[in-house]
Design a protein around this motif. Structure first.
Motif, PDB file in Angstrom:
ATOM      1  N   ALA A   1       1.061  -9.515   2.273  1.00 18.57           N
ATOM      2  CA  ALA A   1       0.784  -8.893   3.620  1.00 18.57           C
ATOM      3  C   ALA A   1       1.127  -7.720   3.587  1.00 18.57           C
ATOM      4  O   ALA A   1       0.430  -6.863   4.536  1.00 18.57           O
ATOM      5  CB  ALA A   1       1.712  -9.887   4.543  1.00 18.57           C
ATOM      6  N   ASP A   2       1.758  -7.099   2.827  1.00 16.46           N
ATOM      7  CA  ASP A   2       2.029  -5.686   2.966  1.00 16.46           C
ATOM      8  C   ASP A   2       1.162  -4.720   2.199  1.00 16.46           C
ATOM      9  O   ASP A   2       1.363  -3.669   1.880  1.00 16.46           O
ATOM     10  CB  ASP A   2       3.571  -5.112   2.383  1.00 16.46           C
ATOM     11  N   GLU A   3      -0.007  -5.487   1.440  1.00 12.38           N
ATOM     12  CA  GLU A   3      -0.911  -4.536   0.739  1.00 12.38           C
ATOM     13  C   GLU A   3      -2.318  -4.446   1.418  1.00 12.38           C
ATOM     14  O   GLU A   3      -2.709  -5.451   2.086  1.00 12.38           O
ATOM     15  CB  GLU A   3      -1.229  -5.508  -0.880  1.00 12.38           C
ATOM     16  N   ILE A   4      -3.090  -3.448   0.937  1.00 17.58           N
ATOM     17  CA  ILE A   4      -4.504  -3.379   1.419  1.00 17.58           C
ATOM     18  C   ILE A   4      -5.099  -3.061  -0.013  1.00 17.58           C
ATOM     19  O   ILE A   4      -4.552  -2.527  -0.781  1.00 17.58           O
ATOM     20  CB  ILE A   4      -4.566  -1.939   2.400  1.00 17.58           C
ATOM     21  N   ILE A   5      -6.486  -3.620   0.157  1.00 15.50           N
ATOM     22  CA  ILE A   5      -7.481  -3.317  -0.893  1.00 15.50           C
ATOM     23  C   ILE A   5      -7.843  -1.704  -0.625  1.00 15.50           C
ATOM     24  O   ILE A   5      -8.475  -1.568   0.335  1.00 15.50           O
ATOM     25  CB  ILE A   5      -8.526  -4.195  -0.813  1.00 15.50           C
ATOM     26  N   THR A   6      -7.559  -1.019  -1.925  1.00 15.69           N
ATOM     27  CA  THR A   6      -8.021   0.346  -1.592  1.00 15.69           C
ATOM     28  C   THR A   6      -9.408   0.717  -2.312  1.00 15.69           C
ATOM     29  O   THR A   6     -10.023   1.566  -1.952  1.00 15.69           O
ATOM     30  CB  THR A   6      -6.932   1.391  -1.991  1.00 15.69           C
ATOM     31  N   ALA A   7      -9.686  -0.042  -3.473  1.00 14.13           N
ATOM     32  CA  ALA A   7     -10.890   0.261  -4.361  1.00 14.13           C
ATOM     33  C   ALA A   7     -11.186  -0.917  -4.917  1.00 14.13           C
ATOM     34  O   ALA A   7     -10.547  -1.603  -5.364  1.00 14.13           O
ATOM     35  CB  ALA A   7     -10.770   1.461  -5.050  1.00 14.13           C
ATOM     36  N   LEU A   8     -12.518  -0.775  -5.386  1.00 17.53           N
ATOM     37  CA  LEU A   8     -12.883  -1.822  -6.269  1.00 17.53           C
ATOM     38  C   LEU A   8     -13.588  -0.939  -7.543  1.00 17.53           C
ATOM     39  O   LEU A   8     -14.319   0.128  -7.379  1.00 17.53           O
ATOM     40  CB  LEU A   8     -14.275  -2.521  -5.758  1.00 17.53           C
ATOM     41  N   VAL A   9     -13.327  -1.549  -8.746  1.00 21.25           N
ATOM     42  CA  VAL A   9     -13.639  -0.756  -9.884  1.00 21.25           C
ATOM     43  C   VAL A   9     -14.563  -1.780 -10.620  1.00 21.25           C
ATOM     44  O   VAL A   9     -14.137  -2.872 -11.111  1.00 21.25           O
ATOM     45  CB  VAL A   9     -12.057  -0.686 -10.841  1.00 21.25           C
ATOM     46  N   LEU A  10     -15.644  -1.123 -10.921  1.00 18.26           N
ATOM     47  CA  LEU A  10     -16.615  -1.889 -11.871  1.00 18.26           C
ATOM     48  C   LEU A  10     -16.766  -1.188 -13.194  1.00 18.26           C
ATOM     49  O   LEU A  10     -17.073   0.116 -13.562  1.00 18.26           O
ATOM     50  CB  LEU A  10     -18.100  -1.585 -11.057  1.00 18.26           C
ATOM     51  N   PRO A  11     -16.641  -2.055 -14.245  1.00 18.49           N
ATOM     52  CA  PRO A  11     -16.887  -1.399 -15.755  1.00 18.49           C
ATOM     53  C   PRO A  11     -18.228  -1.049 -15.917  1.00 18.49           C
ATOM     54  O   PRO A  11     -19.106  -1.907 -15.542  1.00 18.49           O
ATOM     55  CB  PRO A  11     -16.461  -2.416 -16.646  1.00 18.49           C
ATOM     56  N   ARG A  12     -18.542  -0.081 -16.404  1.00 17.65           N
ATOM     57  CA  ARG A  12     -19.815   0.362 -16.623  1.00 17.65           C
ATOM     58  C   ARG A  12     -20.704  -0.307 -17.910  1.00 17.65           C
ATOM     59  O   ARG A  12     -19.548  -0.640 -18.960  1.00 17.65           O
ATOM     60  CB  ARG A  12     -20.067   1.966 -16.708  1.00 17.65           C
TER      61      ARG A  12
ATOM     62  N   PHE B   1       1.793  -1.771   7.782  1.00 17.24           N
ATOM     63  CA  PHE B   1       1.743  -3.140   7.022  1.00 17.24           C
ATOM     64  C   PHE B   1       3.324  -3.420   6.613  1.00 17.24           C
ATOM     65  O   PHE B   1       3.615  -4.758   6.491  1.00 17.24           O
ATOM     66  CB  PHE B   1       0.891  -3.085   5.743  1.00 17.24           C
ATOM     67  N   ALA B   2       4.067  -2.311   6.228  1.00 19.28           N
ATOM     68  CA  ALA B   2       5.524  -2.716   5.882  1.00 19.28           C
ATOM     69  C   ALA B   2       6.159  -3.207   7.111  1.00 19.28           C
ATOM     70  O   ALA B   2       7.134  -3.860   6.794  1.00 19.28           O
ATOM     71  CB  ALA B   2       5.867  -1.386   5.478  1.00 19.28           C
ATOM     72  N   GLU B   3       5.783  -2.826   8.482  1.00 19.01           N
ATOM     73  CA  GLU B   3       6.522  -3.400   9.796  1.00 19.01           C
ATOM     74  C   GLU B   3       6.165  -5.012   9.619  1.00 19.01           C
ATOM     75  O   GLU B   3       7.034  -5.806   9.780  1.00 19.01           O
ATOM     76  CB  GLU B   3       5.828  -2.710  11.084  1.00 19.01           C
TER      77      GLU B   3
ATOM     78  N   LEU C   1      -4.943  -2.617  -5.361  1.00 22.79           N
ATOM     79  CA  LEU C   1      -4.231  -2.863  -4.007  1.00 22.79           C
ATOM     80  C   LEU C   1      -2.984  -2.171  -4.008  1.00 22.79           C
ATOM     81  O   LEU C   1      -2.345  -1.713  -5.197  1.00 22.79           O
ATOM     82  CB  LEU C   1      -3.716  -4.519  -4.309  1.00 22.79           C
ATOM     83  N   VAL C   2      -2.617  -1.698  -2.886  1.00 24.27           N
ATOM     84  CA  VAL C   2      -1.577  -0.550  -2.635  1.00 24.27           C
ATOM     85  C   VAL C   2      -0.643  -1.127  -1.493  1.00 24.27           C
ATOM     86  O   VAL C   2      -1.286  -1.501  -0.525  1.00 24.27           O
ATOM     87  CB  VAL C   2      -2.144   0.669  -2.335  1.00 24.27           C
ATOM     88  N   SER C   3       0.679  -0.780  -1.909  1.00 24.20           N
ATOM     89  CA  SER C   3       1.624  -0.977  -0.749  1.00 24.20           C
ATOM     90  C   SER C   3       2.571  -0.079  -0.943  1.00 24.20           C
ATOM     91  O   SER C   3       2.527   0.889  -1.783  1.00 24.20           O
ATOM     92  CB  SER C   3       2.281  -2.544  -0.846  1.00 24.20           C
ATOM     93  N   ARG C   4       3.649   0.183  -0.086  1.00 19.14           N
ATOM     94  CA  ARG C   4       4.705   0.970  -0.171  1.00 19.14           C
ATOM     95  C   ARG C   4       5.550   0.707  -1.587  1.00 19.14           C
ATOM     96  O   ARG C   4       6.019   1.706  -1.984  1.00 19.14           O
ATOM     97  CB  ARG C   4       5.623   1.108   0.921  1.00 19.14           C
ATOM     98  N   ALA C   5       5.299  -0.401  -1.983  1.00 15.87           N
ATOM     99  CA  ALA C   5       6.016  -0.742  -3.397  1.00 15.87           C
ATOM    100  C   ALA C   5       5.132  -0.289  -4.445  1.00 15.87           C
ATOM    101  O   ALA C   5       5.732  -0.257  -5.625  1.00 15.87           O
ATOM    102  CB  ALA C   5       6.353  -2.148  -3.334  1.00 15.87           C
ATOM    103  N   GLY C   6       3.884   0.224  -4.206  1.00 18.53           N
ATOM    104  CA  GLY C   6       3.359   0.671  -5.311  1.00 18.53           C
ATOM    105  C   GLY C   6       1.919   0.339  -5.523  1.00 18.53           C
ATOM    106  O   GLY C   6       1.423  -0.300  -4.466  1.00 18.53           O
ATOM    107  N   ARG C   7       1.267   0.639  -6.615  1.00 18.83           N
ATOM    108  CA  ARG C   7      -0.142   0.256  -6.825  1.00 18.83           C
ATOM    109  C   ARG C   7      -0.420  -0.742  -7.909  1.00 18.83           C
ATOM    110  O   ARG C   7       0.256  -0.394  -9.037  1.00 18.83           O
ATOM    111  CB  ARG C   7      -0.985   1.819  -6.870  1.00 18.83           C
ATOM    112  N   ARG C   8      -1.148  -1.646  -7.904  1.00 14.27           N
ATOM    113  CA  ARG C   8      -1.488  -2.567  -9.173  1.00 14.27           C
ATOM    114  C   ARG C   8      -3.098  -2.866  -8.946  1.00 14.27           C
ATOM    115  O   ARG C   8      -4.074  -2.443  -7.932  1.00 14.27           O
ATOM    116  CB  ARG C   8      -0.947  -3.725  -8.851  1.00 14.27           C
ATOM    117  N   ARG C   9      -3.669  -2.956 -10.143  1.00 20.40           N
ATOM    118  CA  ARG C   9      -4.967  -3.476 -10.147  1.00 20.40           C
ATOM    119  C   ARG C   9      -5.071  -4.888 -10.630  1.00 20.40           C
ATOM    120  O   ARG C   9      -4.450  -4.959 -11.639  1.00 20.40           O
ATOM    121  CB  ARG C   9      -5.749  -2.272 -11.130  1.00 20.40           C
TER     122      ARG C   9
END
Length: 294
Positions: free
Chosen positions: A163-174, A23-25, A138-146
């Motif tokens: 474009a340099d990010e991928i969705i890594t997880a979904l977070v559901l509040p219980r 993705f960084a490319e 969302l995660v990229s080489r620049a870091g992780r954000r929610r």
């Protein structure tokens, strides 16, 4: 398959670092379950591109239960959602959405992360994710954000994901201990199974002594993106449920912006969306289950 693969390039990633390096490319897109992408390819609507297959990336898998949230890896499949006991107990709308997403083959390959990233306004899981107040990691080489899923889609097939990010997880509040929110998911399609939604509604409400303490509504196929019906929810909060059903229905009719297409007319979709909401509210007020309830 009618499509030719001339001009396509596919690389297989073995780790999240592999994906982020591609993705960084620049110029690479993720291939997860492929259930949406293969349809586009088969329809000759996918231009030659570079795809990185993330199916074997372990960091994108797994369902982790914490005291306050459940974290679902982006590669969590619809079949895995249906088989998880805690999701069945606490997040029945998401389980129902997974059950109604295609047939067994689709449910074994289709992923929650892919469903969100594909950004179809007719997708089945987004209404439930909106009603549950989900967040995306969302995660990229620049870091992780929610980020809150509500507001993630910025237009048709457009989102906050870079474009340099991928969705890594979904977070559901219980749900809070001792609470039992009213939950209702309904999908209307051409058939009861293996159909794309004409309208989908997910409805979660905290009802106390007949007063709407909180409510969240997610809808599909009634706007350019999955819709969080904010104005409709705002008109209900803090008010007696029985007194606001007509107003809520009228507000939703004004808030949705459905279009005419091959599956339905906009007028039909608006009418169905209002009917689904009215039925859910009247059932909640009467203390009974809505039609075709969970």
């Amino acid at each position: 398959m009618r499509a030719t693969l001339d001009g396509f390039e596919v690389a297989r990633a073995r780790s999240l670092d592999d994906v982020l390096a591609r993705f960084a490319e620049g110029g690479w897109s993720a291939l997860a379950g492929g259930t949406d992408l293969m349809v586009t390819l088969g329809a000759l609507a996918l231009a030659p591109c570079r795809l990185v297959d993330v199916w074997a990336v372990p960091e994108l898998r797994g369902i982790t239960v914490h005291d306050d949230v459940v974290v679902l890896g982006a590669l969590t499949t619809y079949a895995e959602v249906q088989a998880h006991p805690l999701l069945v107990a606490e997040f029945p709308m998401l389980v129902e959405a997974a059950r109604l997403s295609g047939a067994a083959a689709i449910q074994n390959r289709g992923t929650l992360g892919g469903n969100v990233a594909n950004a179809s306004p007719a997708a089945d899981s987004p209404p439930a994710l909106l009603a549950y107040g989900a967040e995306l990691e969302l995660v990229s080489r620049a870091g992780r954000r929610r980020v809150p899923y509500r507001g993630f889609h910025t237009g048709y097939k457009a989102s906050l994901r870079r474009a340099d990010e991928i969705i890594t997880a979904l977070v559901l509040p219980r749900p809070r201990a001792g609470t039992a929110p009213v939950q209702h998911y309904r999908k209307v399609g051409t058939r009861k199974a293996q159909a794309i939604a004409k309208v989908g509604l997910a409805f979660a409400m905290d009802l106390r002594d007949g007063v709407v303490h909180d409510v969240r509504l997610g809808l599909s196929s009634v706007a350019a993106t999955p819709l969080f019906a904010e104005r409709t929810a705002d008109c209900m909060r803090g008010r007696p449920l029985r007194a606001i059903i007509d107003e809520a229905a009228a507000t939703l009719a004004d808030e949705v912006t459905p279009i005419d297409d091959v599956r339905s007319t906009g007028a039909y979709r608006r009418r169905v969306a209002v009917n689904l909401l009215r039925d859910a509210l009247e059932a909640a007020a009467a203390g009974r289950a809505p039609v075709d309830s969970l």
